[in-house]
Scaffold this motif. Structure first.
Motif, mmCIF file in Angstrom:
data_model
loop_
_atom_site.group_PDB
_atom_site.id
_atom_site.type_symbol
_atom_site.label_atom_id
_atom_site.label_comp_id
_atom_site.label_asym_id
_atom_site.label_seq_id
_atom_site.Cartn_x
_atom_site.Cartn_y
_atom_site.Cartn_z
ATOM 1 N N ALA A 40 0.812 -0.787 0.149
ATOM 2 C CA ALA A 40 0.330 -0.225 0.315
ATOM 3 C C ALA A 40 0.815 1.199 0.136
ATOM 4 N N MET A 41 1.758 0.763 0.951
ATOM 5 C CA MET A 41 2.749 2.377 0.760
ATOM 6 C C MET A 41 3.265 2.473 -0.361
ATOM 7 N N GLY A 42 3.937 1.483 -1.759
ATOM 8 C CA GLY A 42 4.348 1.438 -2.462
ATOM 9 C C GLY A 42 3.485 2.200 -3.321
ATOM 10 N N TYR A 43 1.876 1.930 -3.257
ATOM 11 C CA TYR A 43 0.724 2.389 -3.993
ATOM 12 C C TYR A 43 1.103 3.993 -4.107
ATOM 13 N N GLU A 44 0.800 4.278 -2.502
ATOM 14 C CA GLU A 44 0.975 5.259 -2.094
ATOM 15 C C GLU A 44 1.733 6.667 -2.727
ATOM 16 N N LEU A 45 3.199 6.015 -2.171
ATOM 17 C CA LEU A 45 4.330 6.329 -3.067
ATOM 18 C C LEU A 45 4.225 7.025 -5.020
ATOM 19 N N ARG A 46 4.192 5.883 -4.694
ATOM 20 C CA ARG A 46 3.615 6.013 -6.983
ATOM 21 C C ARG A 46 2.980 7.239 -7.263
ATOM 22 N N ALA A 47 1.657 6.754 -6.107
ATOM 23 C CA ALA A 47 0.715 8.124 -6.634
ATOM 24 C C ALA A 47 1.311 9.386 -6.480
ATOM 25 N N ARG A 48 1.625 9.481 -5.785
ATOM 26 C CA ARG A 48 2.397 10.966 -4.971
ATOM 27 C C ARG A 48 3.509 11.678 -6.158
ATOM 28 N N ASP A 49 4.288 10.105 -6.251
ATOM 29 C CA ASP A 49 5.443 10.333 -7.965
ATOM 30 C C ASP A 49 4.225 11.011 -9.142
ATOM 31 N N GLU A 50 3.563 10.417 -9.483
ATOM 32 C CA GLU A 50 3.029 10.559 -10.753
ATOM 33 C C GLU A 50 1.782 12.418 -10.460
ATOM 34 N N THR A 51 1.719 12.370 -9.285
ATOM 35 C CA THR A 51 1.403 14.186 -9.031
ATOM 36 C C THR A 51 2.477 14.789 -9.230
ATOM 37 N N ILE A 52 3.369 14.775 -7.703
ATOM 38 C CA ILE A 52 4.176 15.291 -8.475
ATOM 39 C C ILE A 52 4.696 16.134 -10.203
ATOM 40 N N ARG A 53 4.601 15.097 -10.562
ATOM 41 C CA ARG A 53 5.354 15.196 -12.199
ATOM 42 C C ARG A 53 4.007 15.203 -13.565
ATOM 43 N N ARG A 54 3.185 15.368 -12.950
ATOM 44 C CA ARG A 54 2.003 16.201 -13.588
ATOM 45 C C ARG A 54 2.201 17.221 -13.721
ATOM 46 N N LEU A 55 1.971 18.007 -11.764
ATOM 47 C CA LEU A 55 2.796 19.440 -11.542
ATOM 48 C C LEU A 55 3.897 19.858 -12.023
ATOM 49 N N THR A 60 5.698 23.807 -15.758
ATOM 50 C CA THR A 60 6.352 24.062 -17.152
ATOM 51 C C THR A 60 6.120 24.386 -18.102
ATOM 52 N N GLU A 61 4.431 23.699 -18.419
ATOM 53 C CA GLU A 61 3.847 24.418 -19.628
ATOM 54 C C GLU A 61 4.275 26.067 -18.873
ATOM 55 N N ILE A 62 2.907 26.304 -17.975
ATOM 56 C CA ILE A 62 3.134 27.483 -17.945
ATOM 57 C C ILE A 62 3.747 28.878 -17.993
ATOM 58 N N GLU A 63 4.879 28.186 -17.489
ATOM 59 C CA GLU A 63 6.123 28.910 -18.019
ATOM 60 C C GLU A 63 6.609 29.035 -19.180
ATOM 61 N N GLN A 64 6.155 28.531 -19.852
ATOM 62 C CA GLN A 64 6.485 28.494 -21.353
ATOM 63 C C GLN A 64 5.540 29.143 -22.004
ATOM 64 N N ALA A 65 4.173 29.256 -21.904
ATOM 65 C CA ALA A 65 3.277 30.508 -21.996
ATOM 66 C C ALA A 65 3.848 31.657 -21.919
ATOM 67 N N ARG A 66 3.518 31.726 -20.573
ATOM 68 C CA ARG A 66 4.077 32.765 -20.474
ATOM 69 C C ARG A 66 6.019 33.748 -20.647
ATOM 70 N N ALA A 67 6.207 33.072 -21.105
ATOM 71 C CA ALA A 67 7.788 33.468 -21.820
ATOM 72 C C ALA A 67 6.956 33.708 -23.204
ATOM 73 N N GLU A 68 6.471 32.566 -24.236
ATOM 74 C CA GLU A 68 6.513 33.491 -25.519
ATOM 75 C C GLU A 68 5.155 34.719 -25.709
ATOM 76 N N GLU A 69 4.549 34.738 -24.212
ATOM 77 C CA GLU A 69 3.681 35.821 -24.373
ATOM 78 C C GLU A 69 4.003 37.159 -24.182
#
Length: 115
Positions: A40-55, A60-69
């Protein structure tokens, strides 16, 4: 042999030890039940890592959009600045040049260039 315990006393002590051991085992069991399993801890850690990766990707997308703007905004400012310079040149040539020519003609006529 007065120092040796009787069989009844040995049985009571043995029963006390058994009761204490049973209580200790229950306590350990309740603690283990409250713990999270490794799986269960492994599942929780993988979910947290996935959330951090998506964030991180989103940031990064927001920073690139602001730089382009910002680049587009700078280009628009440069274009507007170029337009202002062109307008100033137009004002100088459209207003100042005819006034200077008029003053030149008045000067020439006052000196009597034709006489």
């Amino acid at each position: 042999m007065p120092d040796e315990p009787t069989l009844g006393e040995v049985a009571r002590r043995l029963e006390d030890v058994r009761t204490d051991l049973r209580d200790d085992i229950r306590e350990v069991g309740s603690r283990i039940d409250g713990m999270v399993s490794v799986e269960a801890m492994g599942y929780e850690l993988r979910a947290r890592d996935e959330t951090i990766r998506r964030l991180t990707e989103r940031v990064t997308e927001i920073e690139q959009a602001r730089a382009e703007e910002a680049r587009r905004h700078d280009a628009d400012l440069r274009t507007a600045e170029d337009r202002r310079r062109a307008d100033k040149r137009l004002l100088v040539t459209a207003l100042l040049a005819p006034v200077l020519l008029l003053l030149l003609q008045v000067y020439v006529f006052s000196k009597g260039a034709g006489a």
